[in-house]
Design a protein around this motif. Structure first.
Motif, PDB file in Angstrom:
ATOM      1  N   PHE A 159      -0.632   2.428   7.722  1.00  0.00           N
ATOM      2  CA  PHE A 159      -0.875   2.352   9.158  1.00  0.00           C
ATOM      3  C   PHE A 159      -1.936   1.288   9.419  1.00  0.00           C
ATOM      4  O   PHE A 159      -2.938   1.219   8.700  1.00  0.00           O
ATOM      5  N   LEU A 160      -1.706   0.484  10.457  1.00  0.00           N
ATOM      6  CA  LEU A 160      -2.658  -0.562  10.817  1.00  0.00           C
ATOM      7  C   LEU A 160      -3.127  -0.360  12.250  1.00  0.00           C
ATOM      8  O   LEU A 160      -2.308  -0.269  13.163  1.00  0.00           O
ATOM      9  N   ASN A 161      -4.435  -0.319  12.443  1.00  0.00           N
ATOM     10  CA  ASN A 161      -5.037  -0.222  13.765  1.00  0.00           C
ATOM     11  C   ASN A 161      -5.868  -1.488  13.972  1.00  0.00           C
ATOM     12  O   ASN A 161      -7.011  -1.580  13.533  1.00  0.00           O
TER      13      ASN A 161
ATOM     14  N   ILE B 124       1.819  -4.737   4.956  1.00  0.00           N
ATOM     15  CA  ILE B 124       2.116  -4.644   6.372  1.00  0.00           C
ATOM     16  C   ILE B 124       1.682  -5.931   7.048  1.00  0.00           C
ATOM     17  O   ILE B 124       0.607  -6.474   6.756  1.00  0.00           O
ATOM     18  N   SER B 125       2.527  -6.419   7.912  1.00  0.00           N
ATOM     19  CA  SER B 125       2.189  -7.582   8.716  1.00  0.00           C
ATOM     20  C   SER B 125       1.287  -7.152   9.872  1.00  0.00           C
ATOM     21  O   SER B 125       1.394  -6.025  10.359  1.00  0.00           O
ATOM     22  N   SER B 126       0.443  -8.073  10.321  1.00  0.00           N
ATOM     23  CA  SER B 126      -0.468  -7.744  11.418  1.00  0.00           C
ATOM     24  C   SER B 126       0.250  -7.528  12.746  1.00  0.00           C
ATOM     25  O   SER B 126      -0.349  -7.022  13.695  1.00  0.00           O
ATOM     26  N   ILE B 127       1.539  -7.879  12.809  1.00  0.00           N
ATOM     27  CA  ILE B 127       2.270  -7.665  14.062  1.00  0.00           C
ATOM     28  C   ILE B 127       2.892  -6.264  14.117  1.00  0.00           C
ATOM     29  O   ILE B 127       3.509  -5.895  15.109  1.00  0.00           O
ATOM     30  N   LYS B 128       2.708  -5.503  13.044  1.00  0.00           N
ATOM     31  CA  LYS B 128       3.246  -4.137  13.005  1.00  0.00           C
ATOM     32  C   LYS B 128       2.099  -3.146  12.955  1.00  0.00           C
ATOM     33  O   LYS B 128       0.954  -3.503  12.649  1.00  0.00           O
ATOM     34  N   ASP B 129       2.411  -1.885  13.240  1.00  0.00           N
ATOM     35  CA  ASP B 129       1.375  -0.869  13.103  1.00  0.00           C
ATOM     36  C   ASP B 129       1.722   0.190  12.063  1.00  0.00           C
ATOM     37  O   ASP B 129       0.894   1.052  11.747  1.00  0.00           O
TER      38      ASP B 129
ATOM     39  N   PHE C  33      -6.787 -12.247   9.514  1.00  0.00           N
ATOM     40  CA  PHE C  33      -5.898 -11.769   8.460  1.00  0.00           C
ATOM     41  C   PHE C  33      -4.548 -11.435   9.083  1.00  0.00           C
ATOM     42  O   PHE C  33      -4.486 -10.778  10.132  1.00  0.00           O
ATOM     43  N   ASP C  34      -3.451 -11.842   8.440  1.00  0.00           N
ATOM     44  CA  ASP C  34      -2.162 -11.490   9.023  1.00  0.00           C
ATOM     45  C   ASP C  34      -1.254 -10.700   8.089  1.00  0.00           C
ATOM     46  O   ASP C  34      -0.144 -10.353   8.483  1.00  0.00           O
ATOM     47  N   TYR C  35      -1.710 -10.423   6.888  1.00  0.00           N
ATOM     48  CA  TYR C  35      -1.004  -9.464   6.038  1.00  0.00           C
ATOM     49  C   TYR C  35      -2.052  -8.607   5.333  1.00  0.00           C
ATOM     50  O   TYR C  35      -3.114  -9.103   4.941  1.00  0.00           O
TER      51      TYR C  35
END
Lengths: 112, 116
Positions: free
Chosen positions: A65-67, A50-55, A30-32
């Motif tokens: 927030f993405l972990n 959120i994009s997967s390249i950001k947290d 998954f990238d978004y």
């Protein structure tokens, strides 16, 4: 196979406090990731992604927030307002693809 | 700008019948997706149309079919209705098939289908 899961079916919060909604996923491709809010008799309304390249991504009272190591994301609403009472869906997408994969939703109740 | 509109809002059909649901995409959007939301669950992807061609399909049988027209509006057709087809059917549009992640898709209010 549920690739996106929201393990809390409901959450109750006092007005003015922080609401934290959680979401787990299994597919590392998954990238978004997106959050939607849904009121009864209406379609889902896009809140934030959120994009997967950001947290972290922030938009006003909403922060996601993405972990990636834990395959976990959360939506923070600060301060919570009674109008935020709704069902919140977490969703994920492969941006080169076309399909949103949704979690089962969390019903948020903000008490005045 | 107008959003996504769906018709009808509610529908009751008998098992075995056929149904057509309609969706007008948001102005400027060329991509339309259909989702089925059963009670108490998240929406499930049925299929997507991009410039009048099917552009991906979820795990739904062939009796679920669709169309997209030159003005980018769309129809969802379900044949041989079953009781389990009772659900909220949502249409969503996007400016482009590759911008769903960053843009987020705009959803209509849905059609509530009841099969008796």
């Amino acid at each position: 196979d549920q690739q996106v899961k929201q393990n809390s079916p409901s959450l109750s919060v006092q007005e003015g406090r922080i609401s934290i909604l959680n979401c787990d996923y299994t597919n590392s491709m998954f990238d978004y990731f997106l959050w939607y809010k849904k009121y009864p008799a209406e379609g889902p309304t896009f809140l934030i992604s959120i994009s997967s390249i950001k947290d972290k991504n922030e938009d006003g009272r909403f922060t996601v927030f993405l972990n990636k190591s834990a395959k976990h994301l959360s939506l923070h609403i600060v301060p919570s307002q009674p109008g935020d009472s709704a069902v919140y869906f977490c969703a994920a997408i492969l941006n080169a693809g076309n399909m949103l994969t949704f979690g089962g939703g969390t019903r948020l109740m903000v008490k005045p | 700008e107008t959003g996504v509109t769906q018709s009808p809002t509610h529908l009751i059909k008998t098992r075995g019948q056929q149904v057509t649901l309609r969706c007008s995409s948001q102005s400027g959007h060329n991509t339309v997706s259909w989702y089925q939301q059963a009670l108490g669950q998240g929406p499930q992807f049925i299929f997507q149309y991009y410039r009048e061609e099917e552009n991906g399909r979820g795990n739904f049988p062939p009796r679920f079919s669709g169309l997209q027209f030159p003005n980018y509006s769309s129809e969802l057709n379900v044949n041989a209705l079953e009781l389990d087809d009772s659900a909220l059917y949502l249409c969503a549009s996007s400016p482009d098939r590759h911008r769903g992640g960053s843009y987020g898709y705009t959803f209509g209010s849905g059609t509530r289908l009841t099969v008796v």
